[in-house]
Scaffold this active site. Structure first.
Site, PDB file in Angstrom:
ATOM      1  N   ASP A 126      19.288  55.129  21.917  1.00  0.00           N
ATOM      2  CA  ASP A 126      19.465  56.317  21.064  1.00  0.00           C
ATOM      3  C   ASP A 126      20.817  56.250  20.361  1.00  0.00           C
ATOM      4  O   ASP A 126      21.754  56.936  20.751  1.00  0.00           O
ATOM      5  CB  ASP A 126      19.423  57.594  21.911  1.00  0.00           C
ATOM      6  CG  ASP A 126      18.045  57.908  22.448  1.00  0.00           C
ATOM      7  OD1 ASP A 126      17.165  58.257  21.662  1.00  0.00           O
ATOM      8  OD2 ASP A 126      17.857  57.809  23.674  1.00  0.00           O
ATOM      9  N   ARG A 134      25.273  55.923  22.079  1.00  0.00           N
ATOM     10  CA  ARG A 134      25.074  55.149  23.314  1.00  0.00           C
ATOM     11  C   ARG A 134      25.960  53.908  23.395  1.00  0.00           C
ATOM     12  O   ARG A 134      26.421  53.557  24.465  1.00  0.00           O
ATOM     13  CB  ARG A 134      23.609  54.713  23.438  1.00  0.00           C
ATOM     14  CG  ARG A 134      22.590  55.830  23.354  1.00  0.00           C
ATOM     15  CD  ARG A 134      22.731  56.824  24.479  1.00  0.00           C
ATOM     16  NE  ARG A 134      21.621  57.770  24.501  1.00  0.00           N
ATOM     17  CZ  ARG A 134      21.697  59.017  24.889  1.00  0.00           C
ATOM     18  NH1 ARG A 134      22.874  59.513  25.267  1.00  0.00           N
ATOM     19  NH2 ARG A 134      20.644  59.795  24.897  1.00  0.00           N
ATOM     20  N   LYS A 226      12.512  61.446  14.149  1.00  0.00           N
ATOM     21  CA  LYS A 226      12.134  62.331  15.243  1.00  0.00           C
ATOM     22  C   LYS A 226      12.615  63.749  14.952  1.00  0.00           C
ATOM     23  O   LYS A 226      13.539  63.934  14.169  1.00  0.00           O
ATOM     24  CB  LYS A 226      12.728  61.812  16.564  1.00  0.00           C
ATOM     25  CG  LYS A 226      14.250  61.639  16.577  1.00  0.00           C
ATOM     26  CD  LYS A 226      14.699  60.943  17.848  1.00  0.00           C
ATOM     27  CE  LYS A 226      16.217  60.898  17.945  1.00  0.00           C
ATOM     28  NZ  LYS A 226      16.671  60.165  19.142  1.00  0.00           N
ATOM     29  N   HIS A 239      14.063  69.396  27.003  1.00  0.00           N
ATOM     30  CA  HIS A 239      14.381  68.655  28.226  1.00  0.00           C
ATOM     31  C   HIS A 239      14.145  69.522  29.469  1.00  0.00           C
ATOM     32  O   HIS A 239      13.845  69.005  30.544  1.00  0.00           O
ATOM     33  CB  HIS A 239      15.840  68.186  28.216  1.00  0.00           C
ATOM     34  CG  HIS A 239      16.121  67.128  27.205  1.00  0.00           C
ATOM     35  ND1 HIS A 239      16.402  67.420  25.880  1.00  0.00           N
ATOM     36  CD2 HIS A 239      16.172  65.777  27.305  1.00  0.00           C
ATOM     37  CE1 HIS A 239      16.616  66.298  25.224  1.00  0.00           C
ATOM     38  NE2 HIS A 239      16.478  65.291  26.063  1.00  0.00           N
ATOM     39  N   ASP A 312       8.405  61.333  22.785  1.00  0.00           N
ATOM     40  CA  ASP A 312       9.735  61.519  23.350  1.00  0.00           C
ATOM     41  C   ASP A 312       9.617  61.216  24.848  1.00  0.00           C
ATOM     42  O   ASP A 312       8.516  61.005  25.381  1.00  0.00           O
ATOM     43  CB  ASP A 312      10.219  62.948  23.095  1.00  0.00           C
ATOM     44  CG  ASP A 312      11.740  63.070  23.084  1.00  0.00           C
ATOM     45  OD1 ASP A 312      12.417  62.143  23.575  1.00  0.00           O
ATOM     46  OD2 ASP A 312      12.248  64.095  22.599  1.00  0.00           O
TER      47      ASP A 312
END
Length: 576
Positions: A126, A134, A226, A239, A312
């Site tokens: 990501d 990242r 996304k 999440h 996802d």
């Protein structure tokens, strides 16, 4: 010459060759079909999955990482996980010890590719930049979505994608889970926010397409827009919960769809689904990831997308609340998804898909459809049959190069947004005067110290300060000529209290939001306010130049601050 967004996209579109029509009467089998024909059903099913593995080396992980792999996968090494499940892809995170330094990442990638059974891996991470970054230092730090939106520079977004892709490719990463195509129309959005380019669909669409082209055309790195059908208007984090988007179908067409249409037009290799409910698009109120009307009906049918659709993370709560973990991967495939990202239990998910084929709930022909799309993506990126190992020594020289750093500075200098300068404090010309930099600090980037260093000032970190810390900061500010206080989502009352105490001193105070630009709405009395949308080192360097007049502020708000400042607001001043 400055290019308008439309002109820029028209120019880069000319570089996209039209797909060649198959020769009439040519029965020759394509390379993709040839690979597919040789694959067993277990290999095909494995190709659908992308997941993480623990360890900084494919064959010799630490004892702790080996134990984690054993618990999750029943084998010890990353290479064994890849081989056991015939994985189609691996995703890297810092917490899996996959991302430590360029030489280590390159070596890990080579080891994992050597373990792949028949078809090379799509290795991903990501790398959105900004608040979702990242790759570790010395990787080039670039602006995230909302900062790029503030810069209003499609060529800069393209260049950011190109630099990102080049550095990922250097270490063997072939796919970036970026850009974020969501239109952030909800200031309270807890999960998208500054990851989005804008609250304006047209700007979000332009920047989404530009970054995709930079990644794919500029660096041969797969992009993934996304989170379809659009995660920009929610106050729930998928999440931890299941967001419900109340947009009507007409609102979806007007607000959420344009960036995804632009992504498709730009040739996005992948589009990632969202774990959200949109009743206007699916009255059954299934999460979009599991919704046939949304995935097949809308994305494949109405929008005409023919690339890879990826979920996802299947570990997220938003997709696990309505159905069990063994049903989610099967339902996702029935909805029309191709790639299954990070199932919470790999063995359960893998067996569930195989079982669904055995029972007839899924046909092997349906599996073939998705595998063919994944193999086609890999063919485009040179990953269909063999992959050349990357050179760890070259990787070290290719990350954070001077040319990339210059590009990052050029792009970032356009993004700092001056929102209020009522006291005419800026630009600050107090050469030799004493400056205090305080407020919110990232342990990763140490942004308070970075800005203080750039300004020749004194750093004093004050994360979520209690009364004693606020008193300490106020006392320090009394003897300084200027205080710069950084905020990060200042709905936190402790940050608000710090800012109020500093303003009440009557001393010169500049407030800078280093994440969401909306902080000013909860900071009454602030007369000098800027937004950087990010707290990386390069953002702090650009901020220092704006504060001191070395460069003018050129950013324009890519979102509205409700009741205070409209979309497009932004001050500027002459430079020294």
């Amino acid at each position: 010459m400055r290019m308008r967004p439309v002109a820029f996209l028209a120019l880069v579109a000319l570089s996209i060759p039209a797909a060649a029509a198959p020769a009439a009467g040519n029965p020759a089998r394509s390379p993709v079909d040839g690979v597919l024909a040789r694959m067993t059903l277990p290999e095909k099913v494995g190709q659908l999955f992308t997941t993480y593995v623990y360890g900084n080396d494919a064959a010799t992980p630490s004892a702790a990482d080996a134990a984690l792999n054993q618990r999750l996968y029943g084998v010890s090494t990353p290479a064994e996980v890849v081989a056991k499940y015939h994985l189609g892809g691996v995703i890297y995170f810092a917490w899996t010890n996959s991302l430590q330094n360029p030489r280590q990442i390159a070596t890990l990638s080579n080891g994992l590719q050597a373990a792949a059974t028949g078809v090379p891996l799509a290795i991903s991470t990501d790398q959105e930049h900004g608040v979702v970054t990242r790759m570790p230092a010395p990787a080039t730090q670039l602006p995230g979505g909302m900062a790029l939106g503030a810069g209003r520079d499609p060529a800069g977004a393209y260049r950011a994608g190109q630099v990102t892709g080049a550095e990922l490719r250097a270490v063997g990463i072939t796919q970036a889970w970026a850009p974020v195509a969501d239109v952030n129309v909800n200031p309270a959005n807890p999960v998208i926010g500054v990851r989005s380019f804008s609250s304006e669909p047209a700007l979000a669409a332009t920047m989404t397409a530009s970054q995709i082209l930079g990644l794919q055309r500029g660096a041969n790195t797969s992009a993934a827009a996304k989170h379809f059908p659009g995660h920009g208007d929610t106050a729930t984090d998928s999440h931890t919960g299941l967001p419900v988007i109340t947009h009507t179908r007409e609102e979806w067409q007007r607000i959420d769809a344009p960036p995804f249409r632009a992504a498709i037009a730009a040739g996005a290799d992948a589009i990632m689904s969202a774990h959200i409910v949109v009743p206007a698009l699916d009255p059954a109120e299934d999460p979009a990831t599991l919704s046939q009307p949304i995935i097949t009906g809308l994305l494949r049918g109405e929008l005409g997308y023919r690339g890879v659709i990826v979920t996802d993370s299947l570990e997220m709560a938003g997709v696990r609340q309505k159905y069990g973990d063994e049903r989610v991967p099967v339902l996702a495939l029935k909805a029309g998804v191709d790639m299954l990202l990070m199932p919470p239990n790999m063995q359960v998910a893998y067996d569930a898909v195989l079982g669904a084929v055995a029972s007839g709930e899924l046909t092997e022909a349906r599996i073939d459809e998705s595998v063919r799309r994944i193999l086609t993506l890999k063919q485009k990126r040179g990953l269909l049959t063999t992959v050349k190992p990357v050179d760890p020594a070259v990787a070290e020289r290719s990350i954070g190069t001077p040319a990339h750093q210059r590009a990052a500075t050029k792009v970032t200098d356009r993004t700092v947004t001056a929102i209020r300068n009522d006291a005419r404090l800026l630009p600050w010309s107090g050469a030799g005067e004493k400056v205090l930099v305080t407020g919110w600090n990232s342990g990763t980037y140490n942004n308070v110290a970075a800005l203080a260093g750039a300004l020749g000032g004194t750093p004093l970190v004050a994360n979520q300060p209690d009364a004693a810390k606020i008193t300490e900061v106020v006392n320090a500010a009394q003897s300084r000529d200027l205080t710069v206080v950084l905020t990060n989502n200042a709905t936190d009352t402790r940050q608000q209290a710090l800012v109020k105490a500093l303003v009440d001193t009557g001393r010169p105070v500049v407030v800078v939001a280093v994440r969401n630009p909306y902080d000013i709405a909860v900071l009454p009395g602030v007369t000098t306010y800027l937004a950087t949308y990010s707290y990386t080192g390069v953002a702090m360097e650009s901020l220092a130049k704006v504060l001191t007049g070395a460069v003018p502020p050129r950013g324009k708000l890519p979102v509205e601050i409700p009741g205070l400042y409209p979309y497009g607001h932004g001050l500027t001043w002459s430079v020294t």
